[in-house]
Design a protein around this motif. Structure first.
Motif, PDB file in Angstrom:
ATOM      1  N   GLY A   6       5.777 -27.093 -74.872  1.00 53.80           N
ATOM      2  CA  GLY A   6       5.973 -25.991 -75.832  1.00 53.80           C
ATOM      3  C   GLY A   6       7.004 -25.000 -75.308  1.00 53.80           C
ATOM      4  N   SER A   7       6.929 -24.683 -74.001  1.00 55.58           N
ATOM      5  CA  SER A   7       7.888 -23.733 -73.411  1.00 55.58           C
ATOM      6  C   SER A   7       9.301 -24.299 -73.470  1.00 55.58           C
ATOM      7  N   LEU A   8       9.418 -25.588 -73.187  1.00 55.17           N
ATOM      8  CA  LEU A   8      10.734 -26.227 -73.192  1.00 55.17           C
ATOM      9  C   LEU A   8      11.343 -26.197 -74.601  1.00 55.17           C
ATOM     10  N   GLU A  22      13.369 -30.807 -54.820  1.00 61.24           N
ATOM     11  CA  GLU A  22      13.431 -30.858 -56.274  1.00 61.24           C
ATOM     12  C   GLU A  22      14.773 -30.414 -56.824  1.00 61.24           C
ATOM     13  N   VAL A  23      15.650 -29.993 -55.939  1.00 61.60           N
ATOM     14  CA  VAL A  23      16.931 -29.475 -56.408  1.00 61.60           C
ATOM     15  C   VAL A  23      17.944 -30.601 -56.497  1.00 61.60           C
ATOM     16  N   LEU A  24      18.438 -30.832 -57.693  1.00 62.33           N
ATOM     17  CA  LEU A  24      19.556 -31.765 -57.820  1.00 62.33           C
ATOM     18  C   LEU A  24      20.732 -31.060 -57.187  1.00 62.33           C
ATOM     19  N   ALA A  74      13.836 -20.105 -61.184  1.00 62.18           N
ATOM     20  CA  ALA A  74      14.393 -19.707 -59.884  1.00 62.18           C
ATOM     21  C   ALA A  74      13.843 -20.552 -58.742  1.00 62.18           C
ATOM     22  N   GLY A  75      12.562 -20.889 -58.775  1.00 55.87           N
ATOM     23  CA  GLY A  75      11.952 -21.711 -57.719  1.00 55.87           C
ATOM     24  C   GLY A  75      12.164 -21.089 -56.355  1.00 55.87           C
ATOM     25  N   MET A  76      12.775 -21.850 -55.449  1.00 57.45           N
ATOM     26  CA  MET A  76      13.074 -21.344 -54.104  1.00 57.45           C
ATOM     27  C   MET A  76      14.470 -20.719 -54.065  1.00 57.45           C
ATOM     28  N   GLY A  77      15.123 -20.668 -55.211  1.00 60.23           N
ATOM     29  CA  GLY A  77      16.416 -19.988 -55.298  1.00 60.23           C
ATOM     30  C   GLY A  77      17.607 -20.837 -54.887  1.00 60.23           C
ATOM     31  N   GLY A  78      17.410 -22.136 -54.715  1.00 62.29           N
ATOM     32  CA  GLY A  78      18.512 -23.003 -54.275  1.00 62.29           C
ATOM     33  C   GLY A  78      19.692 -22.988 -55.242  1.00 62.29           C
ATOM     34  N   HIS A  79      19.418 -23.225 -56.519  1.00 65.74           N
ATOM     35  CA  HIS A  79      20.511 -23.246 -57.495  1.00 65.74           C
ATOM     36  C   HIS A  79      21.119 -21.860 -57.669  1.00 65.74           C
ATOM     37  N   SER A  80      20.250 -20.847 -57.778  1.00 63.16           N
ATOM     38  CA  SER A  80      20.760 -19.484 -57.973  1.00 63.16           C
ATOM     39  C   SER A  80      21.638 -19.054 -56.806  1.00 63.16           C
ATOM     40  N   PHE A 114       7.412 -28.344 -61.346  1.00 63.41           N
ATOM     41  CA  PHE A 114       6.863 -27.561 -60.236  1.00 63.41           C
ATOM     42  C   PHE A 114       7.766 -27.638 -59.015  1.00 63.41           C
ATOM     43  N   CYS A 115       7.500 -26.750 -58.079  1.00 62.52           N
ATOM     44  CA  CYS A 115       8.216 -26.720 -56.810  1.00 62.52           C
ATOM     45  C   CYS A 115       7.345 -27.385 -55.755  1.00 62.52           C
ATOM     46  N   SER A 116       7.955 -27.948 -54.738  1.00 61.10           N
ATOM     47  CA  SER A 116       7.135 -28.576 -53.691  1.00 61.10           C
ATOM     48  C   SER A 116       6.209 -27.555 -53.031  1.00 61.10           C
ATOM     49  N   THR A 117       6.648 -26.288 -52.951  1.00 69.24           N
ATOM     50  CA  THR A 117       5.795 -25.268 -52.314  1.00 69.24           C
ATOM     51  C   THR A 117       4.479 -25.114 -53.093  1.00 69.24           C
ATOM     52  N   GLN A 118       4.578 -25.276 -54.415  1.00 71.49           N
ATOM     53  CA  GLN A 118       3.372 -25.092 -55.238  1.00 71.49           C
ATOM     54  C   GLN A 118       2.386 -26.242 -55.018  1.00 71.49           C
ATOM     55  N   VAL A 119       2.907 -27.452 -54.865  1.00 74.33           N
ATOM     56  CA  VAL A 119       2.025 -28.602 -54.651  1.00 74.33           C
ATOM     57  C   VAL A 119       1.503 -28.599 -53.216  1.00 74.33           C
ATOM     58  N   HIS A 171      10.007 -11.852 -64.058  1.00 70.39           N
ATOM     59  CA  HIS A 171       8.753 -12.608 -63.914  1.00 70.39           C
ATOM     60  C   HIS A 171       8.230 -12.946 -65.303  1.00 70.39           C
ATOM     61  N   SER A 172       8.637 -14.094 -65.778  1.00 69.73           N
ATOM     62  CA  SER A 172       8.272 -14.460 -67.148  1.00 69.73           C
ATOM     63  C   SER A 172       8.449 -15.954 -67.352  1.00 69.73           C
ATOM     64  N   ASN A 173       7.700 -16.455 -68.300  1.00 65.29           N
ATOM     65  CA  ASN A 173       7.900 -17.827 -68.756  1.00 65.29           C
ATOM     66  C   ASN A 173       9.288 -17.895 -69.402  1.00 65.29           C
ATOM     67  N   SER A 213       7.899 -18.150 -63.629  1.00 68.07           N
ATOM     68  CA  SER A 213       6.521 -17.772 -63.960  1.00 68.07           C
ATOM     69  C   SER A 213       5.737 -17.447 -62.709  1.00 68.07           C
ATOM     70  N   ASP A 214       6.196 -17.983 -61.585  1.00 69.10           N
ATOM     71  CA  ASP A 214       5.454 -17.846 -60.334  1.00 69.10           C
ATOM     72  C   ASP A 214       6.016 -16.659 -59.556  1.00 69.10           C
ATOM     73  N   ILE A 215       5.204 -15.607 -59.435  1.00 71.72           N
ATOM     74  CA  ILE A 215       5.704 -14.366 -58.850  1.00 71.72           C
ATOM     75  C   ILE A 215       6.124 -14.544 -57.387  1.00 71.72           C
ATOM     76  N   SER A 216       5.378 -15.354 -56.623  1.00 68.87           N
ATOM     77  CA  SER A 216       5.760 -15.462 -55.203  1.00 68.87           C
ATOM     78  C   SER A 216       7.073 -16.228 -55.055  1.00 68.87           C
ATOM     79  N   ASN A 217       7.267 -17.274 -55.852  1.00 66.67           N
ATOM     80  CA  ASN A 217       8.557 -17.975 -55.807  1.00 66.67           C
ATOM     81  C   ASN A 217       9.685 -17.033 -56.216  1.00 66.67           C
ATOM     82  N   LEU A 218       9.432 -16.283 -57.291  1.00 65.00           N
ATOM     83  CA  LEU A 218      10.490 -15.414 -57.815  1.00 65.00           C
ATOM     84  C   LEU A 218      10.907 -14.374 -56.771  1.00 65.00           C
TER      85      LEU A 218
HETATM   86  C1  LIG Z   1      11.692 -27.395 -59.751  1.00 65.28           C
HETATM   87  S1  LIG Z   1      11.379 -25.733 -59.388  1.00 65.28           S
HETATM   88  C2  LIG Z   1      12.957 -24.995 -59.469  1.00 65.28           C
HETATM   89  C3  LIG Z   1      13.714 -25.126 -58.195  1.00 65.28           C
HETATM   90  C4  LIG Z   1      14.992 -24.324 -58.190  1.00 65.28           C
HETATM   91  N1  LIG Z   1      15.989 -24.882 -59.067  1.00 65.28           N
HETATM   92  C5  LIG Z   1      15.569 -24.166 -56.805  1.00 65.28           C
HETATM   93  O1  LIG Z   1      16.788 -24.331 -56.669  1.00 65.28           O
HETATM   94  O2  LIG Z   1      14.824 -23.872 -55.871  1.00 65.28           O
HETATM   95  C6  LIG Z   1      10.659 -25.210 -60.863  1.00 65.28           C
HETATM   96  C7  LIG Z   1      10.245 -23.745 -60.909  1.00 65.28           C
HETATM   97  O3  LIG Z   1      10.098 -23.424 -62.285  1.00 65.28           O
HETATM   98  C8  LIG Z   1       8.984 -22.604 -62.460  1.00 65.28           C
HETATM   99  N2  LIG Z   1       8.547 -22.827 -63.836  1.00 65.28           N
HETATM  100  C9  LIG Z   1       7.983 -23.931 -64.365  1.00 65.28           C
HETATM  101  N3  LIG Z   1       7.794 -23.772 -65.677  1.00 65.28           N
HETATM  102  C10 LIG Z   1       8.253 -22.533 -65.990  1.00 65.28           C
HETATM  103  C11 LIG Z   1       8.351 -21.790 -67.199  1.00 65.28           C
HETATM  104  N4  LIG Z   1       7.927 -22.287 -68.371  1.00 65.28           N
HETATM  105  N5  LIG Z   1       8.905 -20.565 -67.156  1.00 65.28           N
HETATM  106  C12 LIG Z   1       9.363 -20.042 -65.983  1.00 65.28           C
HETATM  107  N6  LIG Z   1       9.288 -20.700 -64.805  1.00 65.28           N
HETATM  108  C13 LIG Z   1       8.750 -21.928 -64.816  1.00 65.28           C
HETATM  109  C14 LIG Z   1       8.001 -23.031 -61.414  1.00 65.28           C
HETATM  110  O4  LIG Z   1       7.130 -21.975 -61.096  1.00 65.28           O
HETATM  111  C15 LIG Z   1       8.934 -23.400 -60.250  1.00 65.28           C
HETATM  112  O5  LIG Z   1       9.099 -22.315 -59.392  1.00 65.28           O
END
Ligand SMILES: C[S@@+](CC[C@H](N)C(=O)[O-])C[C@H]1O[C@@H](n2cnc3c(N)ncnc32)[C@H](O)[C@@H]1O
Length: 362
Positions: free
Chosen positions: A285-287, A1-3, A74-80, A168-173, A138-140, A111-116
């Motif tokens: 709404g979050s976006l 999912e990481v560009l 943050a997802g899997m942290g690739g971009h960070s 979503f992240c592939s790990t979540q699906v 750990h927040s939206n 939002s996902d604590i384990s990913n974070l």
């Molecule tokens: C596509 S992944 C991000 C991948 C990340 N860029 C990387 O390099 O690994 C999207 C992530 O955004 C989180 N997420 C989705 N909606 C969110 C929101 N409204 N607030 C915070 N995190 C959110 C998901 O839990 C997921 O971990």
């Protein structure tokens, strides 16, 4: 999912040209070789480096300006991790040139604590031995304005780069227990990124009326209204609790229609699950809330980049970024969205519909 990170850097390069500043003067020759090495390490590859050209690889976050970067997803942290590596390179270069820089800060939201937790621990390892501050939140990301904007040190108008790679992240699906996947399973239909907040999908179906459910499938799933109505009525009466129960209800509702091929419901399943996930997490709404906080968070020259996967999200980003750049307070860096290269698509099929749009605060 990481560009690929090169795409984000490309946006940085476009921003440099928009600011009319010479890249070499700002970046320094020493960093160039490491930057190219880092990009190929991220999978950019030689071919891509060449095709994007020299001037395209300037990062937008600069230590000498006291970089504050916010990765909203943050997802899997690739971009960070890629940003952190670059910040470390910048610090080293500045040291070699006998210059000091304010400690750069990287906020990582998810939002996902384990990913974070996974992402933050990896990014902290990347920064070991370098003075980069990494803070997991750990927040939206809808709360980014309060969490970063209200920060006593960083405050408003100081952020160099805001990145959101939404969805979503592939790990979540891949983790069927989360209920995101439409694959057969007896997992509870949850679908929340943050399982300690809001209500799971099975409860959402019970709480909202069939009219609202119908609207979810018409507007977020882009299904024909007749199909959405039948689906909403069936779900409201069957009240599925697991993924398999949801699948059975969808199959029943969709095979009732006229001239439906037996595979019709299977073809619609991904769209239906996706629409429900978007609604349960209030993703649009979050976006919208995140984008509203961009003007006050960014410093002058700061960039906001959003990667979306769904046409509805992309439409919202496109409109908001156009609106921001209308009165000259922002420069639109992507008149057309930046999309994955064929190489990226071949490597990562899930990234094929990704679209990156970016604006820079003047
Ligand atoms: C596509 S992944 C991000 C991948 C990340 N860029 C990387 O390099 O690994 C999207 C992530 O955004 C989180 N997420 C989705 N909606 C969110 C929101 N409204 N607030 C915070 N995190 C959110 C998901 O839990 C997921 O971990």
């Amino acid at each position: 999912e990481v560009l690929h990170f090169a795409r984000l850097a490309h946006v940085g390069g476009v921003a440099e040209r928009a600011k009319g500043k010479g890249r070499r003067a700002r970046v320094g020759a020493g960093r160039d070789s490491r930057w190219r090495g880092h990009r190929s390490g991220e999978g950019g590859g030689e071919g891509e480096s060449e095709s994007e050209g020299e001037g395209d690889s300037s990062p937008a976050w600069r230590c000498e300006e006291g970089a504050i970067v916010v990765d909203c997803t943050a997802g899997m942290g690739g971009h960070s991790a890629a940003i952190a590596r670059d910040l470390c390179c910048q610090i080293e270069d500045m040291k070699q040139r006998g210059k000091n820089c304010a400690t750069p800060r990287l906020f990582m939201f998810d939002s996902d604590i384990s990913n974070l937790q996974y992402a933050v621990s990896n990014v902290k390892k990347v920064c070991e031995g370098h003075s980069v501050e990494v803070e997991g939140v750990h927040s939206n990301f809808r709360h980014v304005g309060e969490r970063v904007g209200g920060h006593p040190v960083e405050g408003e108008g100081k952020v160099s780069y805001i990145l959101a790679d939404i969805g979503f992240c592939s790990t979540q699906v891949d983790d069927v227990e989360r209920g995101f996947s439409y694959r057969m399973s007896d997992a509870v239909l949850d679908m929340r990124y943050n399982q300690s907040e809001g209500i799971p999908a099975w409860q959402f179906i019970r709480n909202v009326g069939s009219r609202q459910l119908e609207n979810v499938f018409t507007s977020l799933g882009e299904l024909p209204s007749g199909v959405s109505k039948r689906l909403a009525l069936t779900l409201s009466s069957h009240k599925p609790h697991t993924v398999n129960e949801m699948r059975a209800a969808v199959a029943e509702a969709l095979t009732k229609g006229k001239n439906r091929s037996p595979s019709f419901h299977a073809e619609q399943m991904p769209q239906i699950f996706q629409a429900l996930r978007i609604a349960v997490n209030d993703e649009l709404g979050s976006l919208i809330t995140l984008m509203e906080s961009i003007p006050s968070l960014l410093r002058s020259g700061g960039i906001a980049a959003i990667i979306s996967f769904h046409s509805l999200e992309d439409r919202l980003v496109k409109r908001k970024f156009r609106e921001l750049s209308k009165d000259g307070a922002f420069t639109l860096l992507t008149s057309k969205p930046v999309c994955p290269s064929d190489e990226e698509k071949a490597e990562n099929a899930r990234a094929r519909s990704a679209k990156l749009r970016a604006v820079m605060k003047v």
